[in-house]
Design an enzyme around this catalytic site. Structure first.
Site, PDB file in Angstrom:
ATOM      1  N   ARG A  63       7.344  -0.422 -60.623  1.00 53.14           N
ATOM      2  CA  ARG A  63       6.916   0.622 -59.704  1.00 53.14           C
ATOM      3  C   ARG A  63       5.876   1.536 -60.346  1.00 53.14           C
ATOM      4  O   ARG A  63       5.671   1.507 -61.563  1.00 53.14           O
ATOM      5  CB  ARG A  63       8.121   1.421 -59.206  1.00 53.14           C
ATOM      6  CG  ARG A  63       8.784   2.288 -60.243  1.00 53.14           C
ATOM      7  CD  ARG A  63       9.989   3.019 -59.629  1.00 53.14           C
ATOM      8  NE  ARG A  63      10.768   3.659 -60.670  1.00 53.14           N
ATOM      9  CZ  ARG A  63      10.504   4.873 -61.164  1.00 53.14           C
ATOM     10  NH1 ARG A  63       9.481   5.576 -60.712  1.00 53.14           N
ATOM     11  NH2 ARG A  63      11.267   5.383 -62.113  1.00 53.14           N
ATOM     12  N   HIS A  64       5.240   2.306 -59.506  1.00 49.95           N
ATOM     13  CA  HIS A  64       4.212   3.235 -59.962  1.00 49.95           C
ATOM     14  C   HIS A  64       4.877   4.588 -60.228  1.00 49.95           C
ATOM     15  O   HIS A  64       5.769   4.983 -59.479  1.00 49.95           O
ATOM     16  CB  HIS A  64       3.143   3.363 -58.867  1.00 49.95           C
ATOM     17  CG  HIS A  64       1.893   4.019 -59.340  1.00 49.95           C
ATOM     18  ND1 HIS A  64       1.730   5.380 -59.351  1.00 49.95           N
ATOM     19  CD2 HIS A  64       0.754   3.495 -59.822  1.00 49.95           C
ATOM     20  CE1 HIS A  64       0.526   5.670 -59.819  1.00 49.95           C
ATOM     21  NE2 HIS A  64      -0.090   4.549 -60.110  1.00 49.95           N
ATOM     22  N   PRO A  65       4.467   5.303 -61.267  1.00 50.80           N
ATOM     23  CA  PRO A  65       5.165   6.564 -61.556  1.00 50.80           C
ATOM     24  C   PRO A  65       4.979   7.637 -60.487  1.00 50.80           C
ATOM     25  O   PRO A  65       5.874   8.452 -60.275  1.00 50.80           O
ATOM     26  CB  PRO A  65       4.566   7.011 -62.899  1.00 50.80           C
ATOM     27  CG  PRO A  65       3.311   6.230 -63.071  1.00 50.80           C
ATOM     28  CD  PRO A  65       3.484   4.972 -62.304  1.00 50.80           C
TER      29      PRO A  65
END
Lengths: 390, 390
Positions: free
Chosen positions: B226-228
């Protein structure tokens, strides 16, 4: 004279892949003129982490560059750029393919202003072809490029490499392309176009995994941290965390067995040779972790280091950043961002003997539009004069 | 004229990092003279996969190079090399620091033969300093360089990147150093020394994770795919596997919700903005996978692609290698290894308009010692003549 001093780069890149490339050029002394969207600038100016309101993300990728604010939908700006192109060596951009053409700034158009121009582009999937309009998110390039299928453990899903390797690898390959083209031009007087795709650069980093497919028809999968054909070459659990150990020959393995007080392993037919140890790596791992459970990772690393057994603690970002090693290599440097304070940013990993200053020649990042006026003055005048003459 | 035609590289490198670098130089037309250990050659000649007894690993890393067999412990060989150095532009090596000096082939010694020599070294941890004698296995460089701490899922141990990024990244950075030095020499007449360390290049690829530490004092950890700070930007489970979806703005998210027939999500306060979606990404993931469970990944990719939602299947090495994309980009090329047959190896990801041949200028790899005689004849004669003259 710095290695790239006098090389002039007109930089239309935004976010990560392109700026990562032109930052290396700036570190080596090139004059990088970053064109930023009027009023907003590079998207990364609004990415965290912030220090006193200034983006650390932006600073690390754009230190040493100049910033010129322009509206690329404005005809006057395009005319200014065309004037400027006559005096630059390299144009770099990482818009989606076709966007620079819409601005009237594609290679064929700018080549008319400067015959020997070097024009370098990064995209997700190339300047033309089946997927050239596909968006170039790092995750998308990593997914398609194949690396997620071999990153991670046997029992985990495909895993994105934990930093934006699609962007950074494209930035590195593009830099190689630009420097090759500069050298070529210095000898032939010819410019050229460079087309680098993130999916291609991810694919290139698969290295011998590709050969296992093309030669043997094998599809390599995820195998965690272990080595496909040597053992013990993996990470092993100690009392308080993991340790990397890398042994790929019998002599070192025998020494390792002695250090563990397990001479019996040397005589164990499962572990006779590297080949057998790799085949029986699961059983061997149990034996090693059985020894390691008595030690912290730090203690075990000390014991093995002293005996010349290749090993390493697994550092997190704080640990490696604070290490003497990083200090000694000048891999973190300070830049003074004036009212925003000092920023600590990554140093240049290419240590050239001709660039020996401690700061790796790294200077601060520009304020948005800091160099607009300087450039406007110079090139607007030329445009007016050009107009008068004709 | 090929971009690096006429550039002469004396290549002492073995295995992966060094050969990966000099292979790029060879692809661009440099003459790379690979010095191989008498009788055995580069270690990789004995690494699989094999086709008719020839190593595919060796072929892909050494195509387009010349091979000269020498024993570096033999005084006559060293004398020959010193003659040869007078006619080369670049020396490249990736021995453990100190080994080239033991051979009498260190920079200071060879510089006496050729004042403007470029001398490029890859090591695990630099040519001097606290860890310079540490062995340079890829696993060790990845462990220390920090990337394993951010690669993988929250609940998995630190994870090695599934290809040898310590080697390949060092190879790319070294290539940038060599090309920068060549350009510098073309303008100043000065040679120089280049020192690239695998741990430094791994550290450089951490990109903004370093800034999160130096600015905010945060230690980034593993967060899977996932993207932060954006969502939905992750991999999601479909009926028969995973799909990458990358949405980072509200307009696209609204469209996505419509495609899923879930307009209610647009009005859901947990998912109003990118910020809120990232905060509630777990709940959002459940909703997306609830939709995806009705489709195969191929079906879902088709539906989303048609609506302009950024997405990608996650290809394994067979799938990407056989794709039309890789064909179209010439990212796999054939080389004719004579009695060993045709080998299919990775193409050059840097597409230069001055090098437009379909095969990316890639030619076959040499047999061990194939060019020894050619070189011996030329330089032994010079040594004899040199001897006569003095």
């Amino acid at each position: 004279m710095k290695p790239l001093e006098g090389v002039r780069v007109l930089d239309f890149t935004r976010v990560l892949a392109g700026p990562f490339s032109t930052k290396i050029l700036a570190d080596f002394g090139a004059e990088v003129i970053k064109i930023e969207k009027s009023g907003l600038g590079d998207d990364t100016r609004s990415f965290g982490p912030f220090q006193n309101g200034l983006s650390g993300y932006f600073v690390f990728l754009n230190s040493g560059k100049k910033s010129v604010e322009l509206n690329l939908k404005d005809e006057k700006s395009i005319q200014l750029i065309k004037q400027l192109v006559k005096d630059v060596d390299v144009v770099v951009e990482n818009f989606r393919p076709g966007v620079m053409k819409k601005f009237g700034l594609d290679y064929m158009t700018l080549k008319k202003e400067k015959e020997d121009l070097i024009y370098a582009s990064i995209s997700g999937f190339g300047q033309s072809g089946v997927w050239h309009q596909k968006p170039a998110y790092d995750l998308i390039a990593q997914a398609i490029g194949g690396i997620m299928s071999i990153n991670g453990y046997e029992d985990t899903p495909p895993t994105r490499v934990g930093s934006s390797l699609g962007d950074t690898s494209a930035g590195l390959y593009l830099t190689i392309g630009i420097l090759t083209a500069l050298f070529h031009r210095s000898r032939t007087g010819e410019g050229q176009q460079i087309d680098v795709a993130m999916a291609d650069t991810i694919y290139s980093l698969l290295e011998s995994n590709i050969m296992r497919y093309t030669v043997d028809g094998e599809t390599p999968h995820r195998i965690g941290n272990r080595h496909p054909i040597s053992a013990p070459l993996d990470t092993y659990k100690a009392k308080n965390g993991y340790l990397a150990i890398a042994i790929a020959n019998d002599a070192l393995f025998n020494k390792f067995a002695q250090v563990m007080n397990r001479e019996d392993l040397i005589e164990d037919s499962r572990f006779y040779t590297d080949f057998e140890r790799a085949f029986n790596q699961k059983a061997l791992k149990l034996e090693i972790e059985n020894w390691l459970k008595n030690y912290s990772k730090e203690q075990a690393a000390l014991i093995l280091d002293n005996e010349g057994i290749p090993c390493a603690e697994i550092y997190n970002i704080k640990e490696i950043s604070e290490s003497n090693y990083i200090k000694e290599r000048n891999m973190l440097v300070q830049v003074d961002q004036q009212q925003y304070g000092e920023f600590t940013i990554p140093g240049n990993p290419i240590k050239l003997s001709s660039l020996k200053d401690k700061n790796n020649n790294v200077t601060r990042a520009p304020a948005l539009g800091e160099h607009t006026e300087e450039l406007m003055d110079q090139y607007m005048n030329q445009m007016v004069e050009g107009g008068r003459e004709s």
